[in-house]
Every structure is written in C-alpha cells, then in structure tokens.
Design an enzyme around this catalytic site. Structure first.
Site, short mmCIF file in Angstrom:
data_model
loop_
_atom_site.label_atom_id
_atom_site.label_comp_id
_atom_site.label_asym_id
_atom_site.label_seq_id
_atom_site.Cartn_x
_atom_site.Cartn_y
_atom_site.Cartn_z
N ASN A 78 -27.40 14.91 -4.51
CA ASN A 78 -26.57 13.70 -4.53
C ASN A 78 -26.67 13.03 -5.90
O ASN A 78 -27.73 13.01 -6.54
CB ASN A 78 -26.90 12.75 -3.38
CG ASN A 78 -28.36 12.39 -3.24
OD1 ASN A 78 -29.24 13.19 -3.52
ND2 ASN A 78 -28.63 11.17 -2.81
N GLU A 93 -25.67 9.47 -7.49
CA GLU A 93 -25.22 8.10 -7.19
C GLU A 93 -24.71 7.40 -8.45
O GLU A 93 -24.95 7.84 -9.58
CB GLU A 93 -26.37 7.32 -6.55
CG GLU A 93 -26.77 7.94 -5.22
CD GLU A 93 -27.82 7.14 -4.46
OE1 GLU A 93 -28.45 6.24 -5.05
OE2 GLU A 93 -28.02 7.45 -3.27
N CYS A 140 -22.20 13.11 -2.51
CA CYS A 140 -23.26 13.77 -1.74
C CYS A 140 -23.59 15.16 -2.30
O CYS A 140 -22.74 15.81 -2.93
CB CYS A 140 -22.83 13.94 -0.30
SG CYS A 140 -22.65 12.42 0.63
N GLU A 156 -23.83 17.96 -0.75
CA GLU A 156 -23.00 19.05 -0.22
C GLU A 156 -21.72 19.19 -1.03
O GLU A 156 -21.27 20.30 -1.34
CB GLU A 156 -22.64 18.78 1.25
CG GLU A 156 -23.83 18.76 2.19
CD GLU A 156 -24.44 17.37 2.37
OE1 GLU A 156 -24.44 16.58 1.40
OE2 GLU A 156 -24.92 17.09 3.47
N CYS A 211 -22.56 14.10 6.00
CA CYS A 211 -21.74 12.93 6.38
C CYS A 211 -20.33 13.38 6.73
O CYS A 211 -19.94 14.55 6.52
CB CYS A 211 -21.73 11.91 5.25
SG CYS A 211 -20.61 12.34 3.90
N CYS A 239 -18.28 14.92 3.87
CA CYS A 239 -18.73 16.28 3.53
C CYS A 239 -18.30 17.29 4.59
O CYS A 239 -17.97 18.44 4.27
CB CYS A 239 -20.24 16.31 3.34
SG CYS A 239 -20.75 15.51 1.81
N1 THU Z 1 -26.20 11.90 1.16
C1 THU Z 1 -26.03 13.20 0.84
O1 THU Z 1 -26.10 13.58 -0.33
N2 THU Z 1 -25.79 14.09 1.84
C2 THU Z 1 -25.84 13.78 3.17
O2 THU Z 1 -25.70 14.67 3.99
C3 THU Z 1 -26.10 12.39 3.59
C4 THU Z 1 -26.08 11.38 2.51
C5 THU Z 1 -26.52 10.96 0.08
C6 THU Z 1 -25.44 10.00 -0.30
C7 THU Z 1 -26.24 8.89 -0.93
O3 THU Z 1 -26.51 9.22 -2.28
C8 THU Z 1 -27.56 8.91 -0.17
O4 THU Z 1 -27.63 10.18 0.45
C9 THU Z 1 -27.68 7.82 0.88
O5 THU Z 1 -26.59 7.81 1.72
#
Ligand code: THU
Length: 126
Positions: free
Chosen positions: A39, A41, A50, A52, A83, A86
């Site tokens: 991920n 941010e 994310c 994925e 999520c 994704c």
């Molecule tokens: N996140 C992911 O990268 N993948 C997931 O399956 C769930 C959430 C990340 C997004 C964000 O950077 C952090 O986790 C918190 O939501």
C-alpha cells in the site's frame, strides 16, 4: 521464496505513515511471473492505493494479462481481505482468482475471489 513469503516481504515496503497499517500482495501470472505490491498512502488520504491494486497495475503495465494466484499479507489475527475497490479491480483483470490471505504468524486461508465478491459488475453488462 514462495508466493506467501513474497507477499510478506512486499508488506515491509509499505508506505503507510498515516494508517500505520501495512499490507503486501504478490500476484502470479500464468507464465509464472510474480508482481508484488504494497500500500502507498498519500497525505490527502483519498489518493492512497492498496497493495493489491499496486500489484495488479504493475502486472498490467508489464504486459501480463492472465493470472493464477494472489497472496495478501497483513499483521492482523483475523486475516485481512481485499477491500471492495480491490475486489472490483481483481475481478476485472483476474476473474475468479485463487486468493491466499496470510498474517505474520503464518496463519493462512485460501479462497476464491467469487467467495468474497459473489455478484460482480463487469463488462458482460455493458
Ligand atoms: N489496505 C490495503 O492495502 N489492502 C487491503 O486489503 C486493505 C487496506 C491499505 C489501504 C490503507 O493504506 C491501509 O491499508 C489502511 O486502510
């Protein structure tokens, strides 16, 4: 390194200074290549991506088009699933792909995207 280990390794690259929630992904194409993602941010929060989707977009941009497995890693006791956004992107590019969730203690669960995303919208409706 197997696919789960690659997802765990990818997680260590996460740029998650806001949530501090680190996620890794490793996507295997049918020709055996593996595309990892973490991920990433952003200070605007909403532009965060994310793990994925990073893995999928890396793979697509490298020319891969068919996929057989994806592993997703996070540091949670209850295994972290992709999520909603994704799930939609995975469906678009990977269909009913085999998905393995893994945590830092080696707990795993393998399922198919359909189990998490039973009635997808896709190009068949267009
Ligand atoms: N996140 C992911 O990268 N993948 C997931 O399956 C769930 C959430 C990340 C997004 C964000 O950077 C952090 O986790 C918190 O939501």
């Amino acid at each position: 390194m197997n696919l789960l280990e690659m997802a765990l390794e990818a997680r260590t690259k996460a740029h998650a200074p806001y949530s501090h929630f680190q996620v890794g992904a490793a996507l295997e194409s049918t020709d055996g290549r593996v595309f990892t993602g973490c991920n990433v941010e952003n200070a605007t929060y909403g532009l965060s991506v994310c793990a994925e989707r990073v893995a999928v977009f890396k793979a697509i941009s490298e020319g891969a088009r068919k996929f057989q497995r994806i592993a997703v890693s996070a540091d949670t006791d209850v295994l972290t699933p992709p999520c909603g956004a994704c799930r939609q992107i995975l469906w678009e590019f990977c269909g009913d792909i085999e998905l393995t969730l893994v945590n830092l203690h080696g707990k795993t669960e393998t399922l198919h995207l359909r189990d998490l995303f039973p009635r997808p919208f896709d190009a068949s409706f267009l």
